[in-house]
Design a protein around this motif. Structure first.
Motif, PDB file in Angstrom:
ATOM      1  N   PHE A   1      -3.487   4.632   1.851  1.00  0.00           N
ATOM      2  CA  PHE A   1      -2.920   4.032   0.767  1.00  0.00           C
ATOM      3  C   PHE A   1      -1.542   3.618   1.367  1.00  0.00           C
ATOM      4  O   PHE A   1      -1.202   2.551   0.973  1.00  0.00           O
ATOM      5  CB  PHE A   1      -2.773   5.197  -0.361  1.00  0.00           C
ATOM      6  N   PHE A   2      -0.959   4.246   2.052  1.00  0.00           N
ATOM      7  CA  PHE A   2       0.252   3.926   2.516  1.00  0.00           C
ATOM      8  C   PHE A   2       0.082   2.492   3.544  1.00  0.00           C
ATOM      9  O   PHE A   2       1.016   1.941   3.454  1.00  0.00           O
ATOM     10  CB  PHE A   2       1.000   4.989   3.236  1.00  0.00           C
ATOM     11  N   LEU A   3      -0.967   2.755   4.366  1.00  0.00           N
ATOM     12  CA  LEU A   3      -1.131   1.706   5.162  1.00  0.00           C
ATOM     13  C   LEU A   3      -1.469   0.451   4.487  1.00  0.00           C
ATOM     14  O   LEU A   3      -0.922  -0.688   4.837  1.00  0.00           O
ATOM     15  CB  LEU A   3      -2.549   2.175   6.056  1.00  0.00           C
ATOM     16  N   ILE A   4      -2.184   0.540   3.307  1.00  0.00           N
ATOM     17  CA  ILE A   4      -2.400  -0.757   2.621  1.00  0.00           C
ATOM     18  C   ILE A   4      -1.159  -1.230   2.086  1.00  0.00           C
ATOM     19  O   ILE A   4      -0.901  -2.652   2.101  1.00  0.00           O
ATOM     20  CB  ILE A   4      -3.415  -0.569   1.510  1.00  0.00           C
ATOM     21  N   VAL A   5      -0.307  -0.465   1.416  1.00  0.00           N
ATOM     22  CA  VAL A   5       0.932  -0.672   0.801  1.00  0.00           C
ATOM     23  C   VAL A   5       2.017  -1.459   1.962  1.00  0.00           C
ATOM     24  O   VAL A   5       2.349  -2.483   1.483  1.00  0.00           O
ATOM     25  CB  VAL A   5       1.522   0.350   0.160  1.00  0.00           C
ATOM     26  N   LEU A   6       1.950  -0.755   2.915  1.00  0.00           N
ATOM     27  CA  LEU A   6       2.902  -1.418   4.169  1.00  0.00           C
ATOM     28  C   LEU A   6       2.406  -2.709   4.557  1.00  0.00           C
ATOM     29  O   LEU A   6       3.126  -3.531   4.945  1.00  0.00           O
ATOM     30  CB  LEU A   6       2.750  -0.306   5.055  1.00  0.00           C
ATOM     31  N   PHE A   7       1.000  -2.916   4.745  1.00  0.00           N
ATOM     32  CA  PHE A   7       0.327  -3.989   5.148  1.00  0.00           C
ATOM     33  C   PHE A   7       0.994  -5.292   4.094  1.00  0.00           C
ATOM     34  O   PHE A   7       1.183  -6.472   4.460  1.00  0.00           O
ATOM     35  CB  PHE A   7      -1.123  -3.778   5.398  1.00  0.00           C
TER      36      PHE A   7
END
Length: 263
Positions: free
Chosen positions: A40-46
């Motif tokens: 989830f963090f990865l998607i947000v950062l992307f």
């Protein structure tokens, strides 16, 4: 290949799974649960990084191109793979540290890790013997203390390694972020330092007896009135050196961090 006869020090030659299989299995389950949050963090950062690039390019009368999106996407694909394999990455770092520990142990002299305080040498008078025995006991106590403290340090190191492995997905996700990569890199450096601490302890405890040999083999102890003074001098030097080694054992983690460049 020589292995430490000290049971606790021998644990530096073990992977986390070998050290405590049940705890390692539990930690891996925690890491698996945290992978969802990490993704989830990865998607947000992307998304945030895409927006930042879009704002910057729009201000320059440009816009996002497929090439830029692909470049950013490839970095986050690598981050995704690192999140999914975070446990394996840390296990590999541990494996490297274990191999280094084994290599260090293999080249140390015979008799390594066998630390005993010598007995009283020469002819010591009846009235001087209690004083000499007292210094001998103090020296032996210092040697035992070093062994016990090393055991505690190794135990604390293992706990830290397990905690890092459990939290790995959350922190590894930041490695590919332009703004937050220092967090991910710092996490990997810290774990590497804890792994390297095992090598430092093996080397330190391996050369410890050699540091004492000059005192043990100081030559023939004189007989007569100065024999008890010579023995006291030997035991006192052992005590002082044991204190120095104790400081190094306690500071082994900070030393490993400095070697890694993480503190």
């Amino acid at each position: 290949m020589k292995n430490p006869t000290n049971g606790s020090l021998a644990q530096t030659f073990q992977t986390l799974e070998e050290y405590n299989p049940a705890l390692n299995a539990g930690v891996e389950k925690v890491a698996l649960v945290l992978q969802t949050m990490a993704l989830f963090f990865l998607i947000v950062l992307f998304i945030i990084e895409l927006q930042n690039y879009a704002k910057k390019l729009n201000s320059d009368d440009g816009g996002l191109t497929m090439e830029i999106v692909t470049s950013i996407g490839m970095r986050y694909l690598v981050a995704f793979l690192m999140v999914m394999a975070s446990g394996e990455i840390l296990d590999f770092i541990m494996w490297l540290a274990i191999q280094a520990s084994k290599w260090v142990s293999s080249v140390l002299p015979e008799g390594t890790y066998n630390m005993t305080v010598p007995g009283i040498k020469g002819k010591v008078g009846f009235f001087e013997k209690p004083i000499v025995f007292l210094f001998s006991a103090i020296a032996q106590l210092a040697v035992w203390t070093n062994s016990y403290i090393a055991t505690i340090i190794i135990f604390l190191r293992a706990i830290q390694l397990f905690i890092f492995k459990a939290l790995a997905p959350i922190f590894v996700v930041f490695v590919m972020s332009e703004e937050l990569k220092s967090i991910g890199i710092g996490f990997l450096k810290q774990f590497s330092a804890y792994a390297l601490q095992g090598v430092v302890l093996v080397l330190l405890m391996g050369i410890y007896p050699a540091l004492m040999q000059n005192d043990f083999l100081a030559g023939d102890v004189a007989t007569g009135m100065d024999a008890w003074l010579t023995n006291i001098g030997v035991f006192f030097l052992i005590f002082l050196k044991a204190l120095v080694v104790l400081v190094l054992i306690i500071g082994s983690q900070n030393l490993a961090k400095r070697l890694i460049g993480g503190g």
